[in-house]
Scaffold this active site. Structure first.
Site, PDB file in Angstrom:
ATOM      1  N   HIS A 120       0.919  -1.146   0.129  1.00  0.00           N
ATOM      2  CA  HIS A 120      -0.048   0.018   0.004  1.00  0.00           C
ATOM      3  C   HIS A 120       0.821   1.401  -0.044  1.00  0.00           C
ATOM      4  O   HIS A 120       0.278   2.151   0.282  1.00  0.00           O
ATOM      5  CB  HIS A 120      -0.822  -0.081   1.207  1.00  0.00           C
ATOM      6  CG  HIS A 120      -2.020  -0.983   1.032  1.00  0.00           C
ATOM      7  ND1 HIS A 120      -2.800  -1.485   2.229  1.00  0.00           N
ATOM      8  CD2 HIS A 120      -2.634  -1.588  -0.120  1.00  0.00           C
ATOM      9  CE1 HIS A 120      -3.642  -2.451   1.938  1.00  0.00           C
ATOM     10  NE2 HIS A 120      -3.612  -2.400   0.468  1.00  0.00           N
ATOM     11  N   CYS A 128       4.474  13.436  -6.767  1.00  0.00           N
ATOM     12  CA  CYS A 128       3.453  14.310  -7.486  1.00  0.00           C
ATOM     13  C   CYS A 128       3.067  13.450  -8.531  1.00  0.00           C
ATOM     14  O   CYS A 128       3.807  12.931  -9.386  1.00  0.00           O
ATOM     15  CB  CYS A 128       4.448  15.426  -8.180  1.00  0.00           C
ATOM     16  SG  CYS A 128       3.795  16.499  -9.560  1.00  0.00           S
ATOM     17  N   THR A 190      -3.540  -9.038  10.890  1.00  0.00           N
ATOM     18  CA  THR A 190      -4.540  -8.562  10.143  1.00  0.00           C
ATOM     19  C   THR A 190      -5.649  -9.223   9.952  1.00  0.00           C
ATOM     20  O   THR A 190      -5.853 -10.380  10.266  1.00  0.00           O
ATOM     21  CB  THR A 190      -3.664  -8.560   8.540  1.00  0.00           C
ATOM     22  OG1 THR A 190      -4.788  -7.970   7.530  1.00  0.00           O
ATOM     23  CG2 THR A 190      -3.538  -9.934   8.044  1.00  0.00           C
ATOM     24  N   GLU A 217      -6.858 -12.040  18.535  1.00  0.00           N
ATOM     25  CA  GLU A 217      -8.063 -12.737  17.940  1.00  0.00           C
ATOM     26  C   GLU A 217      -8.520 -13.284  16.816  1.00  0.00           C
ATOM     27  O   GLU A 217      -7.431 -12.985  15.731  1.00  0.00           O
ATOM     28  CB  GLU A 217      -9.113 -11.862  18.375  1.00  0.00           C
ATOM     29  CG  GLU A 217      -9.440 -10.660  17.491  1.00  0.00           C
ATOM     30  CD  GLU A 217     -10.432  -9.620  17.877  1.00  0.00           C
ATOM     31  OE1 GLU A 217     -10.691  -9.409  19.007  1.00  0.00           O
ATOM     32  OE2 GLU A 217     -10.761  -9.106  16.808  1.00  0.00           O
TER      33      GLU A 217
HETATM   34  P1  NAD Z   1      -7.361  -3.718  10.591  1.00  0.00           P
HETATM   35  O1  NAD Z   1      -7.158  -2.430  11.180  1.00  0.00           O
HETATM   36  O2  NAD Z   1      -8.332  -4.346   9.701  1.00  0.00           O
HETATM   37  O3  NAD Z   1      -6.777  -5.061  11.724  1.00  0.00           O
HETATM   38  C1  NAD Z   1      -5.984  -5.084  12.386  1.00  0.00           C
HETATM   39  C2  NAD Z   1      -5.750  -6.533  12.972  1.00  0.00           C
HETATM   40  O4  NAD Z   1      -4.697  -6.479  13.730  1.00  0.00           O
HETATM   41  C3  NAD Z   1      -7.067  -7.253  13.526  1.00  0.00           C
HETATM   42  O5  NAD Z   1      -7.164  -8.399  13.223  1.00  0.00           O
HETATM   43  C4  NAD Z   1      -6.615  -7.281  15.101  1.00  0.00           C
HETATM   44  O6  NAD Z   1      -7.093  -8.302  15.931  1.00  0.00           O
HETATM   45  C5  NAD Z   1      -5.198  -7.309  14.978  1.00  0.00           C
HETATM   46  N1  NAD Z   1      -4.322  -6.780  16.061  1.00  0.00           N
HETATM   47  C6  NAD Z   1      -4.561  -5.902  16.784  1.00  0.00           C
HETATM   48  N2  NAD Z   1      -3.690  -5.384  17.857  1.00  0.00           N
HETATM   49  C7  NAD Z   1      -2.675  -6.554  17.673  1.00  0.00           C
HETATM   50  C8  NAD Z   1      -1.682  -6.909  18.276  1.00  0.00           C
HETATM   51  N3  NAD Z   1      -0.849  -6.149  19.151  1.00  0.00           N
HETATM   52  N4  NAD Z   1      -1.000  -8.114  17.960  1.00  0.00           N
HETATM   53  C9  NAD Z   1      -1.294  -8.577  16.944  1.00  0.00           C
HETATM   54  N5  NAD Z   1      -2.486  -8.326  16.236  1.00  0.00           N
HETATM   55  C10 NAD Z   1      -3.076  -7.371  16.628  1.00  0.00           C
HETATM   56  O7  NAD Z   1      -5.586  -3.861   9.731  1.00  0.00           O
HETATM   57  P2  NAD Z   1      -5.390  -4.446   8.484  1.00  0.00           P
HETATM   58  O8  NAD Z   1      -6.134  -5.573   8.281  1.00  0.00           O
HETATM   59  O9  NAD Z   1      -4.186  -4.309   8.347  1.00  0.00           O
HETATM   60  O10 NAD Z   1      -6.223  -3.507   7.377  1.00  0.00           O
HETATM   61  C11 NAD Z   1      -6.165  -1.926   7.426  1.00  0.00           C
HETATM   62  C12 NAD Z   1      -5.548  -1.257   6.283  1.00  0.00           C
HETATM   63  O11 NAD Z   1      -5.219  -0.041   6.828  1.00  0.00           O
HETATM   64  C13 NAD Z   1      -4.173  -1.955   6.104  1.00  0.00           C
HETATM   65  O12 NAD Z   1      -4.512  -2.252   4.687  1.00  0.00           O
HETATM   66  C14 NAD Z   1      -3.158  -0.590   6.175  1.00  0.00           C
HETATM   67  O13 NAD Z   1      -2.622  -0.207   5.142  1.00  0.00           O
HETATM   68  C15 NAD Z   1      -3.732   0.406   6.817  1.00  0.00           C
HETATM   69  N6  NAD Z   1      -3.381   0.871   8.048  1.00  0.00           N
HETATM   70  C16 NAD Z   1      -1.991   0.864   8.171  1.00  0.00           C
HETATM   71  C17 NAD Z   1      -1.526   1.345   9.527  1.00  0.00           C
HETATM   72  C18 NAD Z   1       0.010   1.408   9.519  1.00  0.00           C
HETATM   73  O14 NAD Z   1       0.630   1.565   8.473  1.00  0.00           O
HETATM   74  N7  NAD Z   1       0.596   1.065  10.781  1.00  0.00           N
HETATM   75  C19 NAD Z   1      -2.478   1.503  10.404  1.00  0.00           C
HETATM   76  C20 NAD Z   1      -3.890   1.360  10.183  1.00  0.00           C
HETATM   77  C21 NAD Z   1      -4.193   1.261   8.908  1.00  0.00           C
END
Ligand code: NAD
Length: 254
Positions: A120, A128, A190, A217
């Site tokens: 991503h 740009c 994820t 979870e």
């Molecule tokens: P999500 O927000 O949909 O899910 C997060 C997952 O992480 C959940 O399944 C949750 O149970 C798990 N989780 C939470 N805390 C945890 C821990 N301490 N250890 C292990 N697992 C844990 O995230 P996603 O599926 O990655 O999708 C959201 C999209 O948003 C992604 O594609 C990403 O690009 C983006 N995003 C990125 C960031 C970042 O760069 N750090 C932050 C937020 C969202």
């Protein structure tokens, strides 16, 4: 109590040629960066439309003021946690071939991982879309919003994928190559609900690869494709997994 499945996962990782890690927002939660969704997620506090590509170009000042707050003020000081460091250590010892990350926070790179497929994009670059030039983020560039391309004076956009934008072709091709070439996929933090990224572990599984999953979870993958589910925080499980891997390495060497 220690989960006996962690040792089993370590043995599998040590016995195969190639392992790919696939990471989501959960791996960065312990670095202080919350996921997007859920009760404490970013979208419970901010309007997600600021990351809609059409909205962004319609009202770049409004989008940029929220984007700056989230990504360049709140999260700029975040540092890699034990899970990022474990993955980089596993790569250095030949146990991880590549990390495919959905995250845009640059923490795998900061932790020292060398092969990182940025599915991503990455928040630490601005692009740009007119001349294609890329710029590293600096405080100076973000003083006046929106930041403008020093070359052609168009609005600069963070070089990560907004809602309504396609996945970078090269990243997608490289990720698909991992679904074919890797024996094991380590899926960390994820939900498996953000497509097309979420389809990658499904594709790997359909090619007969083993799926080891780490999450606090069960996710949508857990009942569907996961072979070994290691429940716990990414930092604690990855530290323990890596320490078992190092012990097995020593045994094999001796
Ligand atoms: P999500 O927000 O949909 O899910 C997060 C997952 O992480 C959940 O399944 C949750 O149970 C798990 N989780 C939470 N805390 C945890 C821990 N301490 N250890 C292990 N697992 C844990 O995230 P996603 O599926 O990655 O999708 C959201 C999209 O948003 C992604 O594609 C990403 O690009 C983006 N995003 C990125 C960031 C970042 O760069 N750090 C932050 C937020 C969202």
């Amino acid at each position: 109590m220690q989960d006996p499945h962690i040792y089993q996962a370590a043995e599998i990782i040590c016995s195969v040629k190639r392992v790919t890690a696939f990471t989501g927002a959960g791996i960065s939660a312990e670095s202080g960066i919350p996921p997007f969704r859920g009760p404490n997620g970013l979208w419970s506090r901010y309007d997600s439309s600021v990351l809609d590509i059409h909205h962004f170009y319609q009202d770049p000042v409004r989008s940029w003021s929220t984007i700056k707050k989230i990504f360049y003020e709140n999260f700029q000081a975040a540092i890699p946690n034990a899970a990022h460091l474990a993955l980089s250590d596993m790569e250095a010892h030949g146990h991880i071939h590549a990390v495919i990350t959905q995250n845009i926070d640059n923490l795998h790179q900061k932790a020292g991982s060398r092969v990182v497929i940025e599915y991503h994009g990455n928040s630490q670059r601005l692009i740009c879309r007119k001349c294609g030039r890329l710029y590293p983020v600096t405080e100076e560039l973000l003083l006046d919003l929106p930041p403008l391309c020093p070359n052609c004076h168009q609005v600069l956009k963070p070089d990560f994928v907004f809602f309504g934008e396609p996945i970078p072709v090269k990243a997608h091709q490289n990720a698909l190559r991992e679904t074919r070439a890797s024996d094991v996929w380590l899926v960390i933090g994820t939900t498996g609900e953000v497509f097309p990224a979420a389809s990658l572990p499904l594709e790997a599984k359909s090619r007969g690869k083993k799926i080891i999953e780490i999450n606090i979870e069960p996710s949508s993958y857990t009942p569907q494709i996961t072979d070994i589910f290691l429940q716990g925080t990414a930092a604690s499980v990855m530290s323990e997994l890596n320490s078992w891997i190092r012990k097995i390495d020593v045994l094999h060497a001796g």
